[in-house]
Design an enzyme around this catalytic site. Sequence first.
Site, PDB file in Angstrom:
ATOM      1  N   GLU A 124     -57.454  21.656 -53.814  1.00  9.51           N
ATOM      2  CA  GLU A 124     -56.830  22.590 -52.872  1.00  9.51           C
ATOM      3  C   GLU A 124     -57.594  22.628 -51.551  1.00  9.51           C
ATOM      4  O   GLU A 124     -58.817  22.645 -51.533  1.00  9.51           O
ATOM      5  CB  GLU A 124     -56.829  23.987 -53.533  1.00  9.51           C
ATOM      6  CG  GLU A 124     -56.609  25.138 -52.587  1.00  9.51           C
ATOM      7  CD  GLU A 124     -57.904  25.750 -52.072  1.00  9.51           C
ATOM      8  OE1 GLU A 124     -58.014  25.880 -50.843  1.00  9.51           O
ATOM      9  OE2 GLU A 124     -58.787  26.093 -52.873  1.00  9.51           O
ATOM     10  N   GLU A 127     -57.264  25.782 -46.136  1.00  5.35           N
ATOM     11  CA  GLU A 127     -57.657  25.926 -44.722  1.00  5.35           C
ATOM     12  C   GLU A 127     -56.864  24.986 -43.816  1.00  5.35           C
ATOM     13  O   GLU A 127     -56.704  25.246 -42.623  1.00  5.35           O
ATOM     14  CB  GLU A 127     -59.165  25.697 -44.552  1.00  5.35           C
ATOM     15  CG  GLU A 127     -59.625  24.256 -44.609  1.00  5.35           C
ATOM     16  CD  GLU A 127     -59.775  23.710 -46.025  1.00  5.35           C
ATOM     17  OE1 GLU A 127     -60.308  22.597 -46.159  1.00  5.35           O
ATOM     18  OE2 GLU A 127     -59.349  24.374 -46.986  1.00  5.35           O
ATOM     19  N   ARG A 172     -64.884  24.319 -43.656  1.00  3.61           N
ATOM     20  CA  ARG A 172     -65.191  24.147 -42.223  1.00  3.61           C
ATOM     21  C   ARG A 172     -65.427  22.664 -41.906  1.00  3.61           C
ATOM     22  O   ARG A 172     -64.967  22.135 -40.889  1.00  3.61           O
ATOM     23  CB  ARG A 172     -66.419  24.969 -41.820  1.00  3.61           C
ATOM     24  CG  ARG A 172     -66.097  26.330 -41.273  1.00  3.61           C
ATOM     25  CD  ARG A 172     -65.650  27.330 -42.305  1.00  3.61           C
ATOM     26  NE  ARG A 172     -66.731  27.685 -43.223  1.00  3.61           N
ATOM     27  CZ  ARG A 172     -66.554  28.392 -44.345  1.00  3.61           C
ATOM     28  NH1 ARG A 172     -65.341  28.785 -44.699  1.00  3.61           N
ATOM     29  NH2 ARG A 172     -67.568  28.688 -45.141  1.00  3.61           N
TER      30      ARG A 172
END
Length: 296
Positions: A124, A127, A172
């Site tokens: 998954e 983001e 990120r």
Amino acid sequence: MNAEPERKFGVVVVGVGRAGSVRIRDLRNPHASSAFLNLIGFVSRRELGNTDEVQQISLEDALSSQEVEVAYICSESSSHADYIRQFLNAGKHVLVEYPMTLSWAEAQDLWTLAEQKGKVLHEEHVELLMEEFAFLKKEVVGKDLLKGSLLFTAGPLEEERFGFPAFSGISRLTWLVSLFGELSLVSATLEEQKEDQYMKMTVCLETENKRPLTWIEEKGPGLKRNRHLSFHFKSGSLENMPNVGVNKNIFLKDQNIFVQKLLGQFSEKELAAEKKRILHCLWLAEEIQKYCYSKK
């Protein structure tokens, strides 16, 4: 996926924390992808009995049941690899919350196992389904990056459960790789004050065109969950994120992608590109971890 399902895949959800609870909610609600899935039950180390009319089943029963064809792994990151291996060996498809492992080599092994078993292994990455990322993707396309930085702040996170900061913060890193291509590590530092539950990881990366990118993860009590970004291009700058709307149903959107994979609706080229990106990010996370530990 708009067609009426000829069959439903039996699903078990492993771990019923925040992500697991959202997964159960989505599986129980009438959505296009949920029509192809049948929630059998959940697995938890805690004795919970039934929650919201969903039955708790043992790990052994989930692994051995012919009814269970799919496992959603929503447990702590440190347990992901072991669960993935067990369910793949039992002949089940696997959806796992990121990061799939806390080791690049282990991720490679598990992908090889999935391919040997002919099963879908899906990590998954909600983001990449966020409104912010869609905005950024449009903003950076065709632009020549000069330099950039991404700072993420949040409350404390237990490394034993969620991994080294480069792994727990891999979303990120995935943003940066998805926006600017494969990156190389220049240097990294980790500042820790364990008694205060504070840590700051500073990573210097470089694009293939030798443009510098700085990634900082800062976590401690009182720090609000926030992203600060700054990208400088030849044609101008992007400083911080405008309000681009609410992220709706991002876990459901991820489930839609997973079901498309179950139905064979992704090309080999698309799957190979995704696998390459995921493994590159895990490799970078491990390199950052090694670099920080080598400086201690």
